[in-house]
Each structure stands twice: as C-alpha cells, then as structure tokens.
Scaffold this motif. Sequence first.
Motif, mmCIF file in Angstrom:
data_model
loop_
_atom_site.group_PDB
_atom_site.id
_atom_site.type_symbol
_atom_site.label_atom_id
_atom_site.label_comp_id
_atom_site.label_asym_id
_atom_site.label_seq_id
_atom_site.Cartn_x
_atom_site.Cartn_y
_atom_site.Cartn_z
ATOM 1 N N UNK A 1 -11.899 20.290 64.242
ATOM 2 C CA UNK A 1 -11.468 19.298 62.946
ATOM 3 C C UNK A 1 -11.423 20.066 61.480
ATOM 4 N N UNK A 2 -10.392 19.878 60.810
ATOM 5 C CA UNK A 2 -10.275 20.312 59.374
ATOM 6 C C UNK A 2 -9.609 19.347 58.755
ATOM 7 N N UNK A 3 -10.414 18.474 57.840
ATOM 8 C CA UNK A 3 -9.571 17.442 57.035
ATOM 9 C C UNK A 3 -10.366 17.516 55.786
ATOM 10 N N UNK A 4 -10.025 16.631 54.798
ATOM 11 C CA UNK A 4 -10.622 16.783 53.496
ATOM 12 C C UNK A 4 -12.060 15.928 53.793
ATOM 13 N N UNK A 5 -11.940 14.958 54.677
ATOM 14 C CA UNK A 5 -13.303 14.063 54.955
ATOM 15 C C UNK A 5 -14.380 14.989 55.810
ATOM 16 N N UNK A 6 -13.710 15.590 56.947
ATOM 17 C CA UNK A 6 -14.626 16.121 57.702
ATOM 18 C C UNK A 6 -14.231 17.410 58.382
ATOM 19 N N UNK A 7 -15.178 18.303 58.471
ATOM 20 C CA UNK A 7 -15.096 19.456 59.460
ATOM 21 C C UNK A 7 -16.095 19.647 60.388
ATOM 22 N N UNK A 8 -15.536 20.144 61.400
ATOM 23 C CA UNK A 8 -16.173 20.368 62.535
ATOM 24 C C UNK A 8 -16.066 21.726 63.135
ATOM 25 N N UNK A 9 -16.898 22.385 63.507
ATOM 26 C CA UNK A 9 -16.913 23.968 63.672
ATOM 27 C C UNK A 9 -17.890 24.217 64.839
ATOM 28 N N UNK A 10 -17.530 25.100 65.841
ATOM 29 C CA UNK A 10 -18.529 25.198 66.839
ATOM 30 C C UNK A 10 -18.632 26.953 66.911
ATOM 31 N N UNK A 11 -19.806 27.650 67.126
ATOM 32 C CA UNK A 11 -19.935 28.725 67.285
ATOM 33 C C UNK A 11 -21.166 29.101 68.144
ATOM 34 N N UNK B 1 -19.584 23.155 48.006
ATOM 35 C CA UNK B 1 -19.842 21.858 47.212
ATOM 36 C C UNK B 1 -19.936 20.724 48.180
ATOM 37 N N UNK B 2 -20.076 21.105 49.499
ATOM 38 C CA UNK B 2 -20.095 20.006 50.726
ATOM 39 C C UNK B 2 -21.357 20.340 51.790
ATOM 40 N N UNK B 3 -21.788 19.200 52.156
ATOM 41 C CA UNK B 3 -23.151 18.852 53.041
ATOM 42 C C UNK B 3 -22.948 19.541 54.122
ATOM 43 N N UNK B 4 -23.577 20.521 54.787
ATOM 44 C CA UNK B 4 -23.519 21.202 55.984
ATOM 45 C C UNK B 4 -24.673 20.636 56.893
ATOM 46 N N UNK B 5 -24.070 20.006 58.115
ATOM 47 C CA UNK B 5 -25.212 19.765 59.074
ATOM 48 C C UNK B 5 -24.895 20.477 60.278
ATOM 49 N N UNK B 6 -26.233 21.229 60.603
ATOM 50 C CA UNK B 6 -26.139 22.101 61.619
ATOM 51 C C UNK B 6 -26.812 21.614 63.127
ATOM 52 N N UNK B 7 -26.196 21.427 63.992
ATOM 53 C CA UNK B 7 -26.616 20.946 65.112
ATOM 54 C C UNK B 7 -26.955 22.287 66.088
ATOM 55 N N UNK C 1 -28.688 25.462 56.220
ATOM 56 C CA UNK C 1 -28.150 24.169 56.268
ATOM 57 C C UNK C 1 -28.660 23.234 55.381
ATOM 58 N N UNK C 2 -27.917 22.216 54.859
ATOM 59 C CA UNK C 2 -28.442 21.051 54.084
ATOM 60 C C UNK C 2 -29.240 20.264 55.169
ATOM 61 N N UNK D 1 -24.942 10.153 57.599
ATOM 62 C CA UNK D 1 -23.677 10.816 56.838
ATOM 63 C C UNK D 1 -23.482 11.994 57.325
ATOM 64 N N UNK D 2 -22.183 12.372 57.516
ATOM 65 C CA UNK D 2 -21.680 13.471 58.003
ATOM 66 C C UNK D 2 -20.497 14.157 57.163
ATOM 67 N N UNK D 3 -20.468 15.427 56.776
ATOM 68 C CA UNK D 3 -19.492 16.003 56.223
ATOM 69 C C UNK D 3 -18.990 17.194 56.963
ATOM 70 N N UNK D 4 -19.571 18.405 56.540
ATOM 71 C CA UNK D 4 -19.313 19.635 57.458
ATOM 72 C C UNK D 4 -20.301 19.700 58.528
ATOM 73 N N UNK D 5 -19.843 19.756 59.863
ATOM 74 C CA UNK D 5 -20.869 19.853 60.754
ATOM 75 C C UNK D 5 -20.265 21.012 61.722
#
Length: 462
Positions: A326-336, A357-363, A386-387, A434-438
């Motif tokens: 997912x890659x939008x102005x509201x949310x990004x979702x990346x898997x690694x 400038x965005x909040x990164x959540x690492x799962x 990660x934030x 709250x989620x931004x870049x996940x």
Amino acid sequence: MQITDYKYIYFLGIGGIGMSALARWFGVNGFEVAGYDRTQTPLTDTLHAEGISVHFEDSVDLIPAAFLQNPDQTLVVYTPAIPKNHSEYNYLKDNGFTLQKRSQVLGLIAGGMFTIGVAGTHGKTTTSSMTAHLLRHSGVNCAAFLGGITQNYGTNMLLNAPTAQLSQVPCVVEADEFDRSFLTLFPDIAIVTSTDADHLDIYGSHDSVLESFSAYVSQIKPNGRLFMKKGLTLANKTKAKVEEYSLNEGAYHTQNIRIENACFVFDLVHPQGVINDIILQVPGFHNVENAVAASAVGLALGLSGEQIRAAIETFGGVKRRFEYYLKTDQHVLIDDYAHHPAEVYAFLSSLKALYPNRQVTAIFQPHLYSRTRDFAVEFAESLSLADNVILLDIYPARELPIEGVSSDLIFDKITSDKIQCLKSSLIDVLKNRPLDVVATIGAGDIDSYIESIKKVLEGTSD
C-alpha cells in the motif's frame, strides 16, 4: 562425477520450490525427468505442463520403467523431508542408484557451467536476483537458482536456452551458508556480501561461520574473481583476484546518492569510470550496496555502463524484500523478510530516510528461539529506530522452545514506544492505534497477516 554421466533424473519431493527448479532445468537441457511428491500443487502442475511426469502415490511401480532399468544412468535427487520408511526411497537406495541431496546436485549443475556464486549472511537473495536480472535484461543466455521469487520473472529461477556450449553459460547461484551447502560450489566468480554471526544453532560460534566462508572462497577457481564487501577478512583465503565494494568505499562504490520520488538514485564508481544517475526502484541503502556488487559482476562479464543502468532501473525486487502493499498519502504498508539485527537495522534506517517526516510502526515477529536468545540486545537496538514497535511472539520454525527464551528478551530493551501482543490479537491492536507507515518484518508467517493489515489501513476491515 559429472552431470553428463546421467540421462535420467528422478526426484523424490519434486514439488518443492527448490526441487522443482532443478527439475525444470534438467527438462530444458535434454534430460529425461520424472518424480514423486506427496501432494499436487501449482508447481507440480507447471512441471506436468512442461512434459515432466509426476505422481503422488509412494509406489515403485509408478517410477518410469526406463529409470528403473538403467540405474547407472539414473540420478536420484531427494529432499531430507522424505521419510526413511518411504518405499521408493528405500528401493532406489538399496538397488544401486546414486542418491544426492538438492545442494549436491546444484553443485553438479553449476560445475558444468560458468558459475557466479552469491554468498552472505544477508543480502544474497537480492544480490543474486539483481545479478541474474542484469544478465538476462542485457540479452545474455544465463541460468539462475535463487532463494526468493523475483518480481520481474515471478519465479526463483531462470532457465538458460539449450546449448552445446553449456560450460560458457553463466549460472547465478544463491550460495546458502545455512547448512554449509555452498561448499558444493566451485565458482568462477563469487560475491560475499556479509559474514555476520548467524545460524549459531548450526555453527555454534561466529568463528565457525567465518571458517565456513573461508572454505567457500578457497574454492573459487584460481583464475576467478571475488567481489567482497569492504571490511571482510577473506582476501587471504583465496587464490582468486579480490576486489572490494561497499556503499562509500572500495574499487566499486557509490557517490552522489540521493532520494528522488521515493527511489534511490546514485552514481556508480568503478575502476574504469563512473556510471551516472542510476535509478533503483527497490528502496534501501542496503539495496544500493547490493546493486553495486551485482554491477561489479556485470562489468566483469563485459556489460556496458548503459546496460547496467537500464537493467538496474527495471529491477522489480524480490518477494518479501522491501515489498510495497500500500502506498498512498495517508498510509504506507511494506513487508520485509529481515530476520537478523543487521537486516532489521538496514531496512528501518532506509525506511526512515524515505519517510523522514512520518511515523513508522514496525511489526516484528522474531524468528527462532536461538536467534532471539543470541541477538536480543541487537534486535532491540535495531527495532528502536522505528517510532512505534509492535512485538509478536517467536516463530519457532524448526526449533523447540528454549527455557527462558521469549520475545520478552527483546521487548524489555526497546527504547521506542512499544507494545507486545500475540499474532491472534494483532489486528484488534492495530484497529485501536494511529497508523501511518507500517512495516511487517520477519521470516516467519507474519506475511500471512498483510491483507488483514491492509484492510485496517484502508478502513475496510470488519
């Protein structure tokens, strides 16, 4: 023993991703191929469509007669997952057939070709995939056996066009140190990306890991070449010509690296000059460094700077390596797939550079009890980039639980905002944060939750 000694190749466990790749190579290169697997899958359907006979019942009677009648010309390739009471396995073992594991046969195949072996405790899948893509995109007839599914080709292998001059055909092989299987290879060209401590449940110590890599590079052909990440201590272990590379130093390195439109752009400095303005679609400083290593091999094989640039710009990456969902102005979702502290650090530092400038959540899902025990402090330091960190329970893979070892060992040392939960609770936890870049990170089954996480981010979750 040479691969040309055989006419018939029979597989026990033909449906696995690695075994099916070997079966397809043999089929394309003029061998008679057949095999057994326990269940029918899309991979076995592909084999059948390519004319390879596959059956799903453990019965010697189903092995093609020509194979049974010619034991001296039949090579049996088996996976250790085949049970020891398997009737076909025991018949073939007891009746004069040659049985080899996949790694041994891969060594035989590579031994008959111009071998490019890509090794390293991390980075080898992407680097080998890049190297193979550089060659294929540039029109070079080549083969490749990789450790991941490439986005460009949708497979873990590339098949060469049949030729009588097989020894001249480049074969890119991901050289896996996990069970020392890379010691079946005797490369013409080798890359070593890293020799960090890993797989200590197998090796016992970092010194043993280094000994294994030393043995690997000692097997490079004397007139061959080793492209080694700067700082590794392998140069005196080989008779091959050694050249160093890295992000910023060595005979091959980058300059003027920058981020434009969420892509890494750089100039590649090499002994003969500079290739300017290379665009890498797959993000990450570590992937830029991987591209430097792959480009060094491409240049060694005669590719032009323009061919290098064009191929890298079209490289789509590898499944589960910095893969966007997912890659939008509201949310990004990346898997690694990162599952070692150095990999987690490389991934998160690149992610923070892309989205400063965005909040990164690492799962993060730890992989193996032993790796968690051995690197808990290092994992915590890397994850703290990660934030926010959501830490899951350990994925055991091949291991039984170790007393006193849990994800708590990592959690207690993380300095970022953090929460711990079971996989079964993950989606509910995400709905209330709250989620931004996940980013989902790990080598276990964390990727099976990606679609559910995506629905949470899109607001379509139940």
